[in-house]
Design a protein around this motif. Structure first.
Motif, PDB file in Angstrom:
ATOM      1  N   ASP A 295       0.849  -1.188   0.000  1.00 34.72           N
ATOM      2  CA  ASP A 295       0.000   0.000   0.000  1.00 34.72           C
ATOM      3  C   ASP A 295       0.887   1.241   0.000  1.00 34.72           C
ATOM      4  O   ASP A 295       1.582   1.521   0.978  1.00 34.72           O
ATOM      5  N   LEU A 296       0.858   1.985  -1.117  1.00 42.04           N
ATOM      6  CA  LEU A 296       1.664   3.195  -1.265  1.00 42.04           C
ATOM      7  C   LEU A 296       0.789   4.402  -1.615  1.00 42.04           C
ATOM      8  O   LEU A 296       1.288   5.400  -2.105  1.00 42.04           O
ATOM      9  N   ARG A 297      -0.498   4.303  -1.369  1.00 39.84           N
ATOM     10  CA  ARG A 297      -1.402   5.367  -1.779  1.00 39.84           C
ATOM     11  C   ARG A 297      -1.121   6.665  -1.008  1.00 39.84           C
ATOM     12  O   ARG A 297      -0.627   6.642   0.115  1.00 39.84           O
ATOM     13  N   GLY A 298      -1.455   7.791  -1.653  1.00 45.65           N
ATOM     14  CA  GLY A 298      -1.367   9.066  -0.960  1.00 45.65           C
ATOM     15  C   GLY A 298       0.040   9.493  -0.604  1.00 45.65           C
ATOM     16  O   GLY A 298       0.249  10.101   0.445  1.00 45.65           O
ATOM     17  N   ASN A 299       1.033   9.192  -1.458  1.00 41.45           N
ATOM     18  CA  ASN A 299       2.396   9.665  -1.252  1.00 41.45           C
ATOM     19  C   ASN A 299       2.751  10.657  -2.361  1.00 41.45           C
ATOM     20  O   ASN A 299       1.871  11.268  -2.965  1.00 41.45           O
ATOM     21  N   LYS A 300       4.044  10.813  -2.633  1.00 44.91           N
ATOM     22  CA  LYS A 300       4.498  11.748  -3.667  1.00 44.91           C
ATOM     23  C   LYS A 300       5.363  11.042  -4.705  1.00 44.91           C
ATOM     24  O   LYS A 300       6.271  11.644  -5.285  1.00 44.91           O
ATOM     25  N   LEU A 301       5.061   9.779  -4.938  1.00 42.96           N
ATOM     26  CA  LEU A 301       5.839   8.996  -5.896  1.00 42.96           C
ATOM     27  C   LEU A 301       5.633   9.525  -7.306  1.00 42.96           C
ATOM     28  O   LEU A 301       4.506   9.820  -7.720  1.00 42.96           O
ATOM     29  N   ARG A 302       6.725   9.610  -8.053  1.00 38.53           N
ATOM     30  CA  ARG A 302       6.647  10.056  -9.438  1.00 38.53           C
ATOM     31  C   ARG A 302       6.862   8.916 -10.429  1.00 38.53           C
ATOM     32  O   ARG A 302       6.526   9.062 -11.608  1.00 38.53           O
ATOM     33  N   SER A 303       7.423   7.837  -9.938  1.00 34.85           N
ATOM     34  CA  SER A 303       7.676   6.704 -10.838  1.00 34.85           C
ATOM     35  C   SER A 303       7.646   5.405 -10.054  1.00 34.85           C
ATOM     36  O   SER A 303       7.725   5.395  -8.820  1.00 34.85           O
ATOM     37  N   ARG A 316      -2.089  -7.363  -4.132  1.00 36.91           N
ATOM     38  CA  ARG A 316      -2.771  -6.072  -4.027  1.00 36.91           C
ATOM     39  C   ARG A 316      -1.725  -4.962  -4.028  1.00 36.91           C
ATOM     40  O   ARG A 316      -0.833  -4.940  -3.183  1.00 36.91           O
ATOM     41  N   LEU A 317      -1.859  -4.030  -4.978  1.00 35.69           N
ATOM     42  CA  LEU A 317      -0.932  -2.912  -5.103  1.00 35.69           C
ATOM     43  C   LEU A 317      -1.739  -1.627  -5.211  1.00 35.69           C
ATOM     44  O   LEU A 317      -2.531  -1.448  -6.136  1.00 35.69           O
ATOM     45  N   ASP A 318      -1.556  -0.745  -4.241  1.00 33.95           N
ATOM     46  CA  ASP A 318      -2.296   0.517  -4.218  1.00 33.95           C
ATOM     47  C   ASP A 318      -1.316   1.659  -4.459  1.00 33.95           C
ATOM     48  O   ASP A 318      -0.475   1.980  -3.618  1.00 33.95           O
ATOM     49  N   LEU A 319      -1.427   2.280  -5.646  1.00 35.90           N
ATOM     50  CA  LEU A 319      -0.589   3.414  -6.030  1.00 35.90           C
ATOM     51  C   LEU A 319      -1.419   4.685  -6.200  1.00 35.90           C
ATOM     52  O   LEU A 319      -0.939   5.670  -6.765  1.00 35.90           O
ATOM     53  N   SER A 320      -2.642   4.679  -5.729  1.00 36.88           N
ATOM     54  CA  SER A 320      -3.554   5.800  -5.953  1.00 36.88           C
ATOM     55  C   SER A 320      -3.051   7.078  -5.288  1.00 36.88           C
ATOM     56  O   SER A 320      -2.311   7.046  -4.299  1.00 36.88           O
ATOM     57  N   ILE A 324       2.376   9.831 -10.246  1.00 33.83           N
ATOM     58  CA  ILE A 324       2.909   8.901 -11.241  1.00 33.83           C
ATOM     59  C   ILE A 324       2.334   9.227 -12.622  1.00 33.83           C
ATOM     60  O   ILE A 324       1.117   9.299 -12.794  1.00 33.83           O
ATOM     61  N   SER A 325       3.223   9.419 -13.601  1.00 36.37           N
ATOM     62  CA  SER A 325       2.774   9.752 -14.954  1.00 36.37           C
ATOM     63  C   SER A 325       2.831   8.555 -15.900  1.00 36.37           C
ATOM     64  O   SER A 325       2.185   8.558 -16.943  1.00 36.37           O
ATOM     65  N   GLY A 343      -6.240   9.015  -9.248  1.00 33.37           N
ATOM     66  CA  GLY A 343      -5.603  10.179  -8.662  1.00 33.37           C
ATOM     67  C   GLY A 343      -4.158  10.380  -9.063  1.00 33.37           C
ATOM     68  O   GLY A 343      -3.410  11.079  -8.358  1.00 33.37           O
ATOM     69  N   ASN A 344      -3.723   9.768 -10.176  1.00 27.94           N
ATOM     70  CA  ASN A 344      -2.381   9.987 -10.716  1.00 27.94           C
ATOM     71  C   ASN A 344      -2.493  10.663 -12.082  1.00 27.94           C
ATOM     72  O   ASN A 344      -3.457  10.430 -12.816  1.00 27.94           O
ATOM     73  N   PRO A 345      -1.504  11.472 -12.454  1.00 23.25           N
ATOM     74  CA  PRO A 345      -1.539  12.110 -13.785  1.00 23.25           C
ATOM     75  C   PRO A 345      -0.999  11.185 -14.873  1.00 23.25           C
ATOM     76  O   PRO A 345      -0.075  11.548 -15.606  1.00 23.25           O
ATOM     77  N   LEU A 346      -1.547   9.989 -14.962  1.00 21.11           N
ATOM     78  CA  LEU A 346      -1.063   9.001 -15.933  1.00 21.11           C
ATOM     79  C   LEU A 346      -1.325   9.470 -17.360  1.00 21.11           C
ATOM     80  O   LEU A 346      -2.449   9.842 -17.706  1.00 21.11           O
ATOM     81  N   ARG A 347      -0.308   9.400 -18.169  1.00 26.96           N
ATOM     82  CA  ARG A 347      -0.428   9.822 -19.560  1.00 26.96           C
ATOM     83  C   ARG A 347      -0.408   8.640 -20.512  1.00 26.96           C
ATOM     84  O   ARG A 347      -0.793   8.770 -21.674  1.00 26.96           O
ATOM     85  N   THR A 348       0.057   7.492 -20.036  1.00 25.87           N
ATOM     86  CA  THR A 348       0.246   6.350 -20.934  1.00 25.87           C
ATOM     87  C   THR A 348      -0.923   5.374 -20.918  1.00 25.87           C
ATOM     88  O   THR A 348      -0.958   4.451 -21.732  1.00 25.87           O
TER      89      THR A 348
END
Length: 602
Positions: A295-303, A316-320, A324-325, A343-348
């Motif tokens: 669970d990594l939701r609600g952090n400042k991860l960019r990649s 289960r993987l939570d990246l919300s 992350i783009s 809730g991520n600015p995913l472009r791909t």
């Protein structure tokens, strides 16, 4: 034997007491008599302002029935009574306990949770046999030093009090296995905690901790460490060397970096949501071979590092709610049951793919791997696109992804040509979502020997045919946004089904057949009209880890649902019940289950 003499002035209606003293609140004689036989007394929820004297003296005074009977059967020999070993006086209005507690030295279990206690008597040190003490949900601001004398204590629950410190010598409780100090006012943890060598579970969540002692890593038997909702900015590096650790909760803190986990080969769940973590490197992941939940939701991860794909046990993987783009396509090779990306600015990845759920995202990522590794000429046989009717069929998906896709066509029927195009190919997944289907296509049965994933969401289905239940290799079934209000009993034959999505339908109860599918791991039935759930049957669903009951008509939540400890995710928001309150729901599944367990009538 001669009949014992009745004490002068003895009032049999007042319970048992010392001669000449008022006993306070009375306890039914039948309860006391049964307690002498069983060694257990339950006085929970009786509105008691104090503990009746007859309770403390239950093994001291001559019982009332001895003054009334001249002869005794083998079951009524009061002089052969059993010492009281279990006393439950929870959910009352007790403000203090008498030192007469020492008159019950045989107690192994003392449950006094949910009262108004501000202190514990020093006489507690004389309960040499005590193994479990529950003083949670009181008003304690300190613990007596005498509590450290309880050498046989294995379980100590002190959550939801007002404790600001731990008494000296606490490490003498060397037999302690389960310690819950959550929801107090602790600012520090004594380094001596490292000497609690038997401890398996430690809950320090919802305190005011800014740091953890480095010595905590010496607790080599510890399996469950919960430090959610504190003020932690760092974690001791050696936490990653705790060999037995299986569950680590660090949500809602101020962490910016993660420790490495060189020795945590048993770690199954790592919860790091709602921190300030900016980077996630290969060094943080490479040893997490047993990890199931990250669970990594609600952090400042960019990649997300490519090495994430090495976590082959991950479910289960939570990246919300990060920054992350893009995602590595190799994530598509993971066997995830749940992937959160909102809730991520995913472009791909297009939003509509994310909206379709985990399996669609994974398929998309796998397809990108295929696209990068094969030429266009390899993907589709020329003859496959010759018929006009087949021009609507994604042959590339059939050949490379083993996916039969006829979605988003607003069709009332699936053309035969679609099934014909699948012949002589292996089909694992079927996607007929976003159509106008009123019944499931009969020809889907032709795929029963191979298909494991079926998406029939966003249609107009009002029933599930019995024939559909022949798809016995099915593991994932998406039926959301239809008109269903029941499921056929024949669905119990789907003995491999792991996930079913029934959200946005018309169910008024949790379909009974679901209780009889033991392989189910996730039941999603939000946004229906469900008014009840059977906690006993849910408890028997041993593999169930996710139960989503949001936005239904539950007027109450049965406390027994708290015994369903297999649940990792229980979602109840948006129902009309009053308790648990929203503040409890916000604390997450573990807190909700604990809250419910504490309110189970004894």
């Amino acid at each position: 034997m001669s009949r014992p003499r009745r004490a002068t002035g003895f009032d049999p209606r007042a319970g048992f007491h010392r001669e000449g003293k008022d006993s306070g609140p009375s306890v039914p004689q039948g309860l006391l008599k049964a307690a002498r036989s069983s060694g257990q007394l339950n006085l929970a929820g009786r509105n008691l302002g104090e503990v009746p004297q007859c309770v403390w003296r239950i093994n001291v005074d001559v019982p009332e029935e001895a003054n009334q009977n001249l002869s005794f059967s083998s079951t009524e020999r009061w002089w052969e009574q059993t010492d009281l070993t279990k006393l439950i006086i929870s959910s009352n209005k007790l403000q203090s306990l008498s030192d007469d507690l020492r008159l019950l030295p045989a107690l192994t279990v003392l449950d006094i949770h949910d009262n108004q206690l501000t202190s514990l008597p020093s006489a507690i040190r004389e309960l040499d046999n005590l193994q479990k003490l529950n003083v949670s949900h009181n008003r304690l601001n300190m613990l007596p030093e005498e509590i450290t004398s309880l050498k046989n204590l294995k379980v100590l629950h002190l959550q939801h009090n007002e404790l600001t410190g731990i008494p000296e010598g606490f490490e003498r409780l060397s037999g302690l296995e389960d310690l819950d100090l959550s929801n107090n006012r602790l600012a520090t943890v004594p380094a001596g905690f490292a000497l609690l060598s038997s401890l398996l579970r430690l809950n320090l969540s919802s305190n005011q901790l800014k740091s953890l002692p480095a010595e905590i890593s010496r607790m080599q038997r510890l399996k469950h460490l919960d430090c959610d909702s504190n003020l932690l900015e760092t974690v001791p590096p050696d936490v990653g060397s705790m060999e037995s650790l299986e569950l680590l909760y660090l949500r809602r803190n101020k962490l910016r970096v993660l420790p490495e986990f060189p020795s945590s080969r048993q770690l199954k769940e790592l919860h790091l949501g709602e921190n300030q973590i900016e980077t996630l490197g290969a060094e943080h992941l490479q040893q997490l071979q047993a990890i199931l939940v990250l669970d990594l939701r609600g952090n400042k991860l960019r990649s997300v590092p490519e090495e994430m794909a090495l976590l082959q046990s991950l479910e289960r993987l939570d990246l919300s709610n990060n920054d992350i783009s893009s995602l590595p396509c190799s994530l598509g090779n993971l066997h995830l049951k749940f992937l959160a990306l909102e809730g991520n600015p995913l472009r791909t990845i297009r939003r509509e793919i994310i909206a379709k759920g985990t399996q669609e995202v994974l398929k998309y990522l796998r397809s990108k791997i295929k696209d990068d590794g094969t030429s266009q000429n390899d993907s589709v046989p020329e003859t496959a696109m010759t018929l006009p009717s087949e021009s609507r069929v994604n042959i590339h998906a059939i050949v490379t992804l083993k996916l039969l896709d006829y979605s988003d066509k607003q069709a009332t029927l699936i053309p035969d040509d679609v099934f014909d195009a699948a012949k002589s190919n292996t089909i694992i997944s079927v996607n007929f979502s976003k159509n106008q289907l009123c019944e499931i296509p009969k020809r889907i049965i032709e795929l029963k020997e191979m298909v494991s994933d079926v998406n029939l969401s966003f249609n107009k289905l009002s029933f599930i045919s019995q024939e559909f239940c022949l798809l016995q290799k099915l593991t994932f079934l998406d039926l959301r946004n239809n008109f269903l209000n029941s499921l056929p009993e024949e669905m119990s034959s789907l003995t491999k089904l792991q996930t079913i999505n029934l959200s946005f339908n018309r169910f008024k109860v949790l379909p009974a057949v679901l209780y009889h599918i033991p392989t189910l791991e996730a039941v999603l039935i939000s946004n229906n009209q469900v008014g009840s759930v059977d906690p006993q049957k849910v408890k028997l669903m041993e593999n169930l880890s996710t139960l989503d009951l949001q936005n239904n008509d539950l007027l109450q939540v049965p406390p027994e649902l708290g015994n369903c400890v297999q649940l990792r995710t229980l979602l109840l928001d948006g129902n009309p019940f009053r308790v648990p309150r929203a503040a409890i729901l916000m604390k997450g599944t573990a807190a909700v289950l604990e809250y419910l367990r504490d309110r189970i009538p004894a």
